[in-house]
Design a protein around this motif. Sequence first.
Motif, mmCIF file in Angstrom:
data_model
loop_
_atom_site.group_PDB
_atom_site.id
_atom_site.type_symbol
_atom_site.label_atom_id
_atom_site.label_comp_id
_atom_site.label_asym_id
_atom_site.label_seq_id
_atom_site.Cartn_x
_atom_site.Cartn_y
_atom_site.Cartn_z
ATOM 1 N N UNK A 76 -0.419 2.693 -15.561
ATOM 2 C CA UNK A 76 0.871 2.631 -15.450
ATOM 3 C C UNK A 76 1.516 1.793 -14.141
ATOM 4 N N UNK A 77 1.066 2.183 -13.144
ATOM 5 C CA UNK A 77 1.364 1.581 -11.907
ATOM 6 C C UNK A 77 1.486 0.021 -11.930
ATOM 7 N N UNK A 78 0.122 -0.429 -12.460
ATOM 8 C CA UNK A 78 0.195 -1.796 -12.521
ATOM 9 C C UNK A 78 1.215 -2.535 -13.481
ATOM 10 N N UNK A 79 1.519 -1.864 -14.503
ATOM 11 C CA UNK A 79 2.623 -2.378 -15.562
ATOM 12 C C UNK A 79 3.827 -2.139 -14.829
ATOM 13 N N UNK A 80 4.264 -1.105 -14.113
ATOM 14 C CA UNK A 80 5.615 -0.962 -13.566
ATOM 15 C C UNK A 80 5.792 -2.310 -12.456
ATOM 16 N N UNK A 81 4.584 -2.216 -11.620
ATOM 17 C CA UNK A 81 4.730 -3.487 -10.639
ATOM 18 C C UNK A 81 4.557 -4.794 -10.962
ATOM 19 N N UNK A 127 -2.078 -6.447 -11.711
ATOM 20 C CA UNK A 127 -3.287 -6.113 -12.440
ATOM 21 C C UNK A 127 -3.583 -4.590 -12.281
ATOM 22 N N UNK A 128 -4.118 -3.694 -12.985
ATOM 23 C CA UNK A 128 -4.832 -2.625 -12.804
ATOM 24 C C UNK A 128 -5.815 -2.796 -11.605
ATOM 25 N N UNK A 129 -6.956 -3.776 -11.511
ATOM 26 C CA UNK A 129 -7.858 -3.746 -10.522
ATOM 27 C C UNK A 129 -7.091 -3.995 -9.423
ATOM 28 N N UNK A 130 -6.049 -4.781 -9.367
ATOM 29 C CA UNK A 130 -5.272 -4.890 -7.789
ATOM 30 C C UNK A 130 -4.711 -3.776 -7.378
ATOM 31 N N UNK A 180 2.531 10.743 -6.633
ATOM 32 C CA UNK A 180 3.437 11.186 -7.840
ATOM 33 C C UNK A 180 2.943 11.434 -9.013
ATOM 34 N N UNK A 181 1.576 11.229 -9.215
ATOM 35 C CA UNK A 181 0.539 11.444 -10.499
ATOM 36 C C UNK A 181 0.814 10.143 -11.270
ATOM 37 N N UNK A 182 1.115 9.093 -11.053
ATOM 38 C CA UNK A 182 1.104 7.809 -11.971
ATOM 39 C C UNK A 182 -0.358 7.144 -12.057
ATOM 40 N N UNK A 183 -0.724 7.040 -13.198
ATOM 41 C CA UNK A 183 -2.078 6.426 -13.474
ATOM 42 C C UNK A 183 -2.173 4.968 -13.013
ATOM 43 N N UNK A 184 -3.230 4.324 -12.739
ATOM 44 C CA UNK A 184 -3.302 2.815 -12.247
ATOM 45 C C UNK A 184 -2.785 2.249 -13.159
ATOM 46 N N UNK A 200 0.662 -1.282 -0.147
ATOM 47 C CA UNK A 200 0.033 0.051 0.099
ATOM 48 C C UNK A 200 0.886 1.347 0.124
ATOM 49 N N UNK A 201 2.038 0.995 0.819
ATOM 50 C CA UNK A 201 2.998 2.095 0.766
ATOM 51 C C UNK A 201 3.617 2.627 -0.653
ATOM 52 N N UNK A 202 3.816 1.459 -1.363
ATOM 53 C CA UNK A 202 4.282 1.621 -2.501
ATOM 54 C C UNK A 202 3.323 2.142 -3.396
ATOM 55 N N UNK A 203 1.854 1.694 -3.478
ATOM 56 C CA UNK A 203 1.055 2.247 -4.566
ATOM 57 C C UNK A 203 0.836 3.697 -3.991
ATOM 58 N N UNK A 204 0.639 3.950 -2.890
ATOM 59 C CA UNK A 204 0.759 5.302 -2.486
ATOM 60 C C UNK A 204 1.625 6.306 -2.872
ATOM 61 N N UNK A 205 2.927 5.878 -3.147
ATOM 62 C CA UNK A 205 4.066 6.582 -3.540
ATOM 63 C C UNK A 205 3.699 6.884 -5.246
ATOM 64 N N UNK A 206 3.399 6.014 -5.981
ATOM 65 C CA UNK A 206 2.805 6.057 -7.342
ATOM 66 C C UNK A 206 1.781 7.045 -7.560
ATOM 67 N N UNK A 207 0.765 6.840 -6.611
ATOM 68 C CA UNK A 207 -0.353 7.784 -6.835
ATOM 69 C C UNK A 207 -0.028 9.130 -6.569
#
Length: 95
Positions: A36-41, A44-47, A30-34, A21-28
Amino acid sequence: KPIARDRADLLECFNLLTPREREIMAFVVRGHANKETAARLGISQRTVENHRKQVMIKMGAESLADLVRMATSIESASSQDSATPPSLPAIRARK
């Protein structure tokens, strides 16, 4: 749950987040779309959407702007207090 108002409250809420969740928060914040975040991690986008929702709930944020303000305050607190653990994880480079 009311919005955390001071740094102590924010840090208490932040400490309830899982490492992912901290990792997701960092992406969010910083303006990353769901997507893009999913692809980088490699998830899935749903996750990402589910983790993002939990971050908003646990932090007591009513909007993305609230979450960004909270993240800024947390990072400010951790840079001023060496006893505070590092805040948001660094975003690793795309492989």
